[in-house]
Design a protein around this motif. Sequence first.
Motif, mmCIF file in Angstrom:
data_model
loop_
_atom_site.group_PDB
_atom_site.id
_atom_site.type_symbol
_atom_site.label_atom_id
_atom_site.label_comp_id
_atom_site.label_asym_id
_atom_site.label_seq_id
_atom_site.Cartn_x
_atom_site.Cartn_y
_atom_site.Cartn_z
ATOM 1 N N GLN A 161 -54.329 -14.786 129.295
ATOM 2 C CA GLN A 161 -54.124 -13.582 128.495
ATOM 3 C C GLN A 161 -52.942 -13.753 127.544
ATOM 4 O O GLN A 161 -52.994 -13.305 126.392
ATOM 5 C CB GLN A 161 -53.894 -12.379 129.426
ATOM 6 N N SER A 162 -51.875 -14.400 128.023
ATOM 7 C CA SER A 162 -50.708 -14.638 127.166
ATOM 8 C C SER A 162 -51.065 -15.547 125.997
ATOM 9 O O SER A 162 -50.699 -15.284 124.845
ATOM 10 C CB SER A 162 -49.587 -15.249 127.999
ATOM 11 N N LYS A 187 -53.053 -27.421 126.792
ATOM 12 C CA LYS A 187 -52.195 -26.829 127.818
ATOM 13 C C LYS A 187 -53.006 -25.945 128.749
ATOM 14 O O LYS A 187 -52.802 -25.957 129.973
ATOM 15 C CB LYS A 187 -51.081 -26.026 127.141
ATOM 16 N N GLN A 188 -53.939 -25.181 128.173
ATOM 17 C CA GLN A 188 -54.770 -24.301 128.999
ATOM 18 C C GLN A 188 -55.654 -25.119 129.933
ATOM 19 O O GLN A 188 -55.823 -24.761 131.108
ATOM 20 C CB GLN A 188 -55.631 -23.419 128.091
ATOM 21 N N ALA A 238 -52.293 -16.309 138.304
ATOM 22 C CA ALA A 238 -51.370 -16.939 137.343
ATOM 23 C C ALA A 238 -52.131 -17.539 136.171
ATOM 24 O O ALA A 238 -51.703 -17.441 135.009
ATOM 25 C CB ALA A 238 -50.546 -18.015 138.055
ATOM 26 N N LEU A 239 -53.280 -18.159 136.459
ATOM 27 C CA LEU A 239 -54.101 -18.719 135.379
ATOM 28 C C LEU A 239 -54.615 -17.617 134.464
ATOM 29 O O LEU A 239 -54.621 -17.770 133.234
ATOM 30 C CB LEU A 239 -55.259 -19.510 135.985
ATOM 31 N N VAL A 251 -52.603 -16.394 120.290
ATOM 32 C CA VAL A 251 -53.613 -16.786 119.300
ATOM 33 C C VAL A 251 -53.940 -15.618 118.385
ATOM 34 O O VAL A 251 -54.056 -15.770 117.156
ATOM 35 C CB VAL A 251 -54.885 -17.298 120.019
ATOM 36 N N GLY A 252 -54.069 -14.420 118.956
ATOM 37 C CA GLY A 252 -54.342 -13.247 118.124
ATOM 38 C C GLY A 252 -53.211 -12.956 117.158
ATOM 39 O O GLY A 252 -53.445 -12.647 115.980
ATOM 40 N N GLN A 253 -51.962 -13.067 117.649
ATOM 41 C CA GLN A 253 -50.811 -12.837 116.769
ATOM 42 C C GLN A 253 -50.736 -13.896 115.683
ATOM 43 O O GLN A 253 -50.473 -13.585 114.507
ATOM 44 C CB GLN A 253 -49.540 -12.844 117.611
ATOM 45 N N MET A 254 -50.981 -15.135 116.051
ATOM 46 C CA MET A 254 -50.948 -16.214 115.063
ATOM 47 C C MET A 254 -52.041 -16.016 114.016
ATOM 48 O O MET A 254 -51.802 -16.193 112.808
ATOM 49 C CB MET A 254 -51.144 -17.564 115.778
#
Length: 465
Positions: free
Chosen positions: A30-31, A168-169, A24-25, A36-39
């Motif tokens: 990865q999400s 959050k991470q 899950a971590l 971050v890549g999209q932003m």
Amino acid sequence: MVQLGSLRQLTLGSFVLALIPLIALLWQSQSDLAKVGQMTTLETRYVVDVVGDMQRLDGAVVDLERSIRQYAVIRTEKVATLSDNALDQFAVAADNLCQALSVQETCERLSEQLGDLSDYRLIEDQLLLNAYLANVARSVSQLRDDVELAISERVKVQQDDLNAMQAKQAWSTAMLVSVSLLLILLGSQLIVNPVNKLKQIIRIVAHQQGDLPPLSRQAPRELIDVEKDLHWLYDRLGQLEHIRTALLRHAAHELKTPLASIKEGCSLLSENVVGDLNDPQREVLSLLSASTQRLNTLIEKLLDYNLLLQQAQPDIVNTDAKKLVDACLGDYALALQEREVTVSVDCKHIWADEELFRRILDNLVSNAVAHGAVGRPINVHIYLDNNFAILDVANRGKRIAKESVATLFEPFTRGAEPRNDNVIGTGLGLSIVADCARLMHGDVQVVDVDYADVCFRVTIPQQEK
């Protein structure tokens, strides 16, 4: 109660269960990385577009000013067409930039200034034209500042988003890793608890102390099978121990009656009650009496050893060691008259079982008398060393072979050297010493000392009851 599977299933299941939070971590990481890549892609595209629009606007304002000033000098239709094109290009560049920036006030002011400047054909006053162009230049400069401010704000927002995502991470990592560790501890505990129970059972079986705990109902099948085998072994050892003690007890007891008859018969013969004996008959009678005495000694040792086996729990008390040593030496006074016995007691009181400690003294002193050199001293030394009571009984004589030390304390094992009293030993004396020391959680060993040839050292831990 839920019955656990095999040890392999439990191990694999615990491993897979512990991996779920880590998976899950990984999925969340990865999400977040994709976000971050999209932003980053969106923000980079925005900055490139805005900077490009600003560069086109800077180029358009330069072309606009140059063409209008040319028209003010050369009033031809060709130059006017160039000026109109420059106005259109500037308006398009300004509109694109305003849509990207959303700065309504500056854009409305720039639109009004372009409206004033669109009537450049009618402007005859050079100062007024310069003022219009200066206003447009100031508006463009303001837009440039707005572009820098907008980029700075977007970078700040992006940085805040990254910080929030990082926090959050970190929180998710700490929580999921903690859950994974808890699952690992839970899985390991399901294995450790039965193993600890097996260790407890082994200790009980080894020391024959207490009853075994009931069979586990929640444990891997392999460990339950081992526990069942240990229970069976405990019962079997109990049966064998009962048979052994019963055999020793009955054998020793039953031998007493015929032995008494034999001794009485020997006594009658030696007193010539049934008639005088010739020399060969007296010789046979002396051999018979010696054999009877040896048999009586063996029976007494067997009874003593049987009594020792039945004593499971020692009674540790504050014992007067000097008193026990004096009593022991008093019992062997006749045998010790020819030997210069040296006694050294540094600690008057020790913590020990009086009966067990007295048996240790009796057997070690008896062994020293039987195997020590005639006319040479025997040393009995008791002292304390690091919370241990140490008893050393040393004698002079032939040293014990190293290959014989390993089996010296086993029952019914006799030394190869002849005794001084011409009595055949039973091989139980030193084994009784070892068992007495073990019952008091101590041990006995043969040590090398510089003042004697043979030294037996008994070590007993000193703990108040």
